[in-house]
Design an enzyme around this catalytic site. Structure first.
Site, PDB file in Angstrom:
ATOM      1  N   ALA A   7      45.422 -69.247  75.847  1.00 15.86           N
ATOM      2  CA  ALA A   7      45.284 -69.270  74.385  1.00 15.86           C
ATOM      3  C   ALA A   7      46.207 -70.315  73.759  1.00 15.86           C
ATOM      4  CB  ALA A   7      45.596 -67.885  73.823  1.00 15.86           C
ATOM      5  N   ARG A  13      37.754 -78.404  67.283  1.00 15.86           N
ATOM      6  CA  ARG A  13      36.424 -78.331  66.673  1.00 15.86           C
ATOM      7  C   ARG A  13      36.320 -77.268  65.583  1.00 15.86           C
ATOM      8  NH1 ARG A  13      33.502 -78.055  72.428  1.00 15.86           N
ATOM      9  NH2 ARG A  13      35.625 -77.435  72.977  1.00 15.86           N
ATOM     10  N   GLY A  76      45.477 -79.184  79.274  1.00 19.19           N
ATOM     11  CA  GLY A  76      44.279 -78.714  79.950  1.00 19.19           C
ATOM     12  C   GLY A  76      44.444 -77.313  80.514  1.00 19.19           C
ATOM     13  N   THR A  77      43.319 -76.723  80.910  1.00 16.60           N
ATOM     14  CA  THR A  77      43.333 -75.313  81.310  1.00 16.60           C
ATOM     15  C   THR A  77      44.137 -75.057  82.592  1.00 16.60           C
ATOM     16  OG1 THR A  77      41.096 -75.756  82.138  1.00 16.60           O
ATOM     17  CG2 THR A  77      41.265 -74.479  80.112  1.00 16.60           C
ATOM     18  N   LYS A 357      43.865 -43.462  41.859  1.00 10.45           N
ATOM     19  CA  LYS A 357      44.927 -44.151  42.601  1.00 10.45           C
ATOM     20  C   LYS A 357      46.082 -43.220  42.864  1.00 10.45           C
ATOM     21  CE  LYS A 357      48.593 -45.865  41.538  1.00 10.45           C
ATOM     22  NZ  LYS A 357      49.754 -46.468  40.870  1.00 10.45           N
ATOM     23  N   ARG A 446      44.450 -35.428  16.839  1.00  7.35           N
ATOM     24  CA  ARG A 446      43.639 -36.434  16.189  1.00  7.35           C
ATOM     25  C   ARG A 446      43.727 -36.175  14.687  1.00  7.35           C
ATOM     26  NH1 ARG A 446      38.435 -32.899  17.568  1.00  7.35           N
ATOM     27  NH2 ARG A 446      38.305 -33.303  19.795  1.00  7.35           N
TER      28      ARG A 446
HETATM   29  C1  UD1 Z   1      36.153 -74.402  79.397  1.00  7.91           C
HETATM   30  C2  UD1 Z   1      35.792 -74.788  80.846  1.00  7.91           C
HETATM   31  C3  UD1 Z   1      34.279 -74.903  80.970  1.00  7.91           C
HETATM   32  C4  UD1 Z   1      33.630 -73.589  80.590  1.00  7.91           C
HETATM   33  C5  UD1 Z   1      34.074 -73.143  79.187  1.00  7.91           C
HETATM   34  C6  UD1 Z   1      33.617 -71.730  78.939  1.00  7.91           C
HETATM   35  C7  UD1 Z   1      37.668 -76.125  81.661  1.00  7.91           C
HETATM   36  C8  UD1 Z   1      38.159 -77.447  82.006  1.00  7.91           C
HETATM   37  N1  UD1 Z   1      36.436 -76.036  81.194  1.00  7.91           N
HETATM   38  O1  UD1 Z   1      35.701 -75.472  78.581  1.00  7.91           O
HETATM   39  O2  UD1 Z   1      33.930 -75.226  82.294  1.00  7.91           O
HETATM   40  O3  UD1 Z   1      32.229 -73.700  80.639  1.00  7.91           O
HETATM   41  O4  UD1 Z   1      35.516 -73.176  79.078  1.00  7.91           O
HETATM   42  O5  UD1 Z   1      33.868 -71.354  77.634  1.00  7.91           O
HETATM   43  O6  UD1 Z   1      38.394 -75.157  81.825  1.00  7.91           O
HETATM   44  N2  UD1 Z   1      43.497 -73.827  76.633  1.00  7.91           N
HETATM   45  C9  UD1 Z   1      44.847 -73.776  76.852  1.00  7.91           C
HETATM   46  N3  UD1 Z   1      45.502 -74.932  77.115  1.00  7.91           N
HETATM   47  C10 UD1 Z   1      44.869 -76.133  77.187  1.00  7.91           C
HETATM   48  C11 UD1 Z   1      43.480 -76.167  76.947  1.00  7.91           C
HETATM   49  C12 UD1 Z   1      42.827 -75.009  76.694  1.00  7.91           C
HETATM   50  O7  UD1 Z   1      45.457 -72.714  76.811  1.00  7.91           O
HETATM   51  O8  UD1 Z   1      45.551 -77.139  77.439  1.00  7.91           O
HETATM   52  C13 UD1 Z   1      42.787 -72.580  76.322  1.00  7.91           C
HETATM   53  C14 UD1 Z   1      42.129 -72.628  74.968  1.00  7.91           C
HETATM   54  O9  UD1 Z   1      42.969 -72.087  73.986  1.00  7.91           O
HETATM   55  C15 UD1 Z   1      40.878 -71.797  75.178  1.00  7.91           C
HETATM   56  C16 UD1 Z   1      40.598 -71.891  76.664  1.00  7.91           C
HETATM   57  O10 UD1 Z   1      41.770 -72.387  77.258  1.00  7.91           O
HETATM   58  O11 UD1 Z   1      41.074 -70.463  74.816  1.00  7.91           O
HETATM   59  C17 UD1 Z   1      39.422 -72.807  76.970  1.00  7.91           C
HETATM   60  O12 UD1 Z   1      39.709 -74.102  76.501  1.00  7.91           O
HETATM   61  P1  UD1 Z   1      38.599 -75.008  75.826  1.00  7.91           P
HETATM   62  O13 UD1 Z   1      39.250 -76.288  75.440  1.00  7.91           O
HETATM   63  O14 UD1 Z   1      37.895 -74.278  74.789  1.00  7.91           O
HETATM   64  O15 UD1 Z   1      37.656 -75.271  77.074  1.00  7.91           O
HETATM   65  P2  UD1 Z   1      36.121 -75.674  77.056  1.00  7.91           P
HETATM   66  O16 UD1 Z   1      36.013 -77.124  76.768  1.00  7.91           O
HETATM   67  O17 UD1 Z   1      35.368 -74.731  76.205  1.00  7.91           O
HETATM   68 CA    CA Z   2      35.953 -73.129  74.817  1.00 11.56          CA
END
Ligand code: UD1
Ligand code: CA
Length: 466
Positions: A7, A13, A76-77, A357, A446
């Protein structure tokens, strides 16, 4: 098994200052649904990776979670998973990783994925590298595509849309963002993958191809309902997710014996509880911790918030009840407002354009039209006439009005608090009451009415043409 919820992302977006995962669905942050699903799925030990506006996210979610901060919210994730490494690295077996923007995943799916891993170990004697929740979508745009070994459940790799070839984009099976990975293999993989050339992000999805290259098998687990995997990346997707969850909740209550008329217009939040034989008309909103007893009817446009409504109550159209209790068989509305710790007694009637109230309205009291009852107690069976107002505020302080039982307060009376009106006291209509009225007394305040013969006609002039 432990769980890690991602999260930390910016949610670009969403075009929002507020963290995306805190945007609300039916009055709760999107992230609340994800952690609730994990917990109901049988996993209690949960870490949440925060980054963008970390403090706000932690405050919104509260205690009961381990929080880890991802320093670079554009990492990234996989970078996010690495930020929580101390949480899971020394655990046994598998770890669940779930995107914080996947609020529709069901607890059953989390349970079924765990079961699936056990089955594979038990019957196939294979230790999987992981299992990935997938779904086949009509329109897979935006999701990572699942590239499989043909005719099997084995995933070869997950390709993000940005990196996919036109052929790969045609694949309709997508990554749902819910994974269970075998911890030793995950550790190995996370340190081997490299950032995407297109975005510079470290993709969690890339651990799959790495595992496969090392001979560890990763399988897909298909969601039973394809909408479960919806990722909420835009506000429109938020509306969509809210609609799905809303209808799911309504269906749940319908199965428990609640009637809904035009359910597509009804709003029910997840902490609301309903009893059987409740009947709900179009445009009703039930919010917060509202509890509704048996045989209650809630008519069109009514809003109930953090309130308790006992059995056989009728809430007439467009009434708004908040933080209050409505006792058995009482009737509220139409167009009534009951708020701030008020109690409407058994069988009482609070009717058209009446506001109550911080007041206790006794049993069988009638206040049927146009009254303001604030900071007051009204004894059983008393009658509050149309237009009665408790003047509870002197410009500095609020004062209380106490009305005994069986009292009669005539229409358009002003009760200037602090004030006590005894049992069976009678206030003549149109009086301004500034002193206590003893039990059984009549209070009238009154100016005496006079009739001046023909004076009206003289003032108006003679209208012989009428
Ligand atoms: C991600 C997946 C995609 C999948 C989709 C499903 C990856 C690379 N891609 O894409 O394959 O189909 O989810 O919904 O994982 N987040 C972090 N740190 C970061 C980036 C993201 O904590 O650096 C969290 C975001 O807050 C979010 C979640 O990870 O809750 C997913 O990130 P998001 O950027 O929405 O990934 P998608 O592009 O949707
Ligand atoms: Ca997403």
């Amino acid at each position: 098994m432990k769980a890690v919820v991602l999260a930390a992302g910016l949610g670009t977006r969403f075009k929002s200052e507020k963290p995306k995962v805190l945007h609300e669905i039916l009055g709760k942050p999107m992230l609340w649904y994800v952690v609730s699903t994990v917990r109901q799925g049988g996993i209690e030990d949960i870490a949440v990776v925060v980054g963008y506006r970390a403090q706000e996210v932690m405050e919104a979610l509260g205690e009961g979670y381990a929080y880890y901060v991802q320093e670079n919210p554009k990492g990234g994730t996989a970078d996010a998973v690495l930020a929580s490494i101390d949480f899971w690295r020394n655990s046994e077996g598998y770890v669940l990783i779930i995107n914080g923007d996947s609020p529709l995943v069901s607890p059953e799916t989390i349970r079924n994925m765990q079961r699936f891993l056990h089955m594979v170990e038990e019957y196939e004697k294979i230790r999987l590298g992981g299992v990935v929740l997938t779904s086949v979508l009509q329109d897979p745009t935006g999701y990572g595509r699942i590239i499989k070994e043909e005719g099997t459940d084995r995933i070869l790799r997950i390709v993000e849309e940005k990196d996919a070839t036109p052929q790969e984009r045609n694949v309709r099976e997508v990554n749902g963002g819910v994974y269970m990975f075998y911890i030793p293999y995950l550790l190995e993989a996370l340190f081997k993958i490299s950032p995407s050339e297109k975005t510079g992000e470290l993709y969690l999805t890339d651990v799959v191809a790495y595992m496969v290259s090392r001979g560890y098998e990763v399988r897909s687990f298909m969601a039973s309902d394809p909408t479960e995997i919806l990722g909420v990346n835009t506000r429109w997707e938020l509306s969509f997710a809210e609609n799905i969850l809303r209808l799911k909740l309504i269906k749940y209550w319908a199965q428990k014996g609640v009637t809904f008329h035009v359910p597509e217009t009804v709003w029910i939040e997840p902490d609301v509880t309903l009893s059987k034989n409740v009947e709900i008309f179009p445009g009703v909103m039930l919010k917060g911790r509202t509890r509704v007893g048996e045989n209650v009817v809630i008519k069109t446009g009514a809003i109930l918030e953090d309130s308790e409504v006992e059995e056989s109550v009728v809430i007439e159209p467009y009434s708004y009840v908040s933080g209050s209790v409505i006792r058995k068989r009482a009737k509220v509305g139409p167009y009534a407002r009951v708020r701030e710790n008020s109690v409407v007694g058994e069988g009482a009637e609070v009717g058209n354009f009446v506001e109550v109230k911080k007041s206790e309205i006794g049993k069988d009291v009638k206040a049927k039209h146009l009254a303001y009852i604030g900071d007051a107690t009204v004894g059983d069976s008393s009658n509050i006439g149309a237009g009665v107002v408790t003047a509870n505020y002197d410009g500095r302080k609020k004062h209380r009005t106490e009305i005994g039982k069986g009292a009669f307060i005539g229409s358009n009376s002003l009760l200037v608090a602090p004030l006590r009106l005894g049992n069976f006291s009678y206030v003549a209509g149109g009086s301004v009451i500034t002193k206590d009225v003893p039990e059984g007394a009549l209070a009238i305040e009154r100016s005496r009415m006079r009739i001046l013969k023909d004076r009206g006609r003289r003032l108006l002039g003679n209208h012989e043409d009428l």
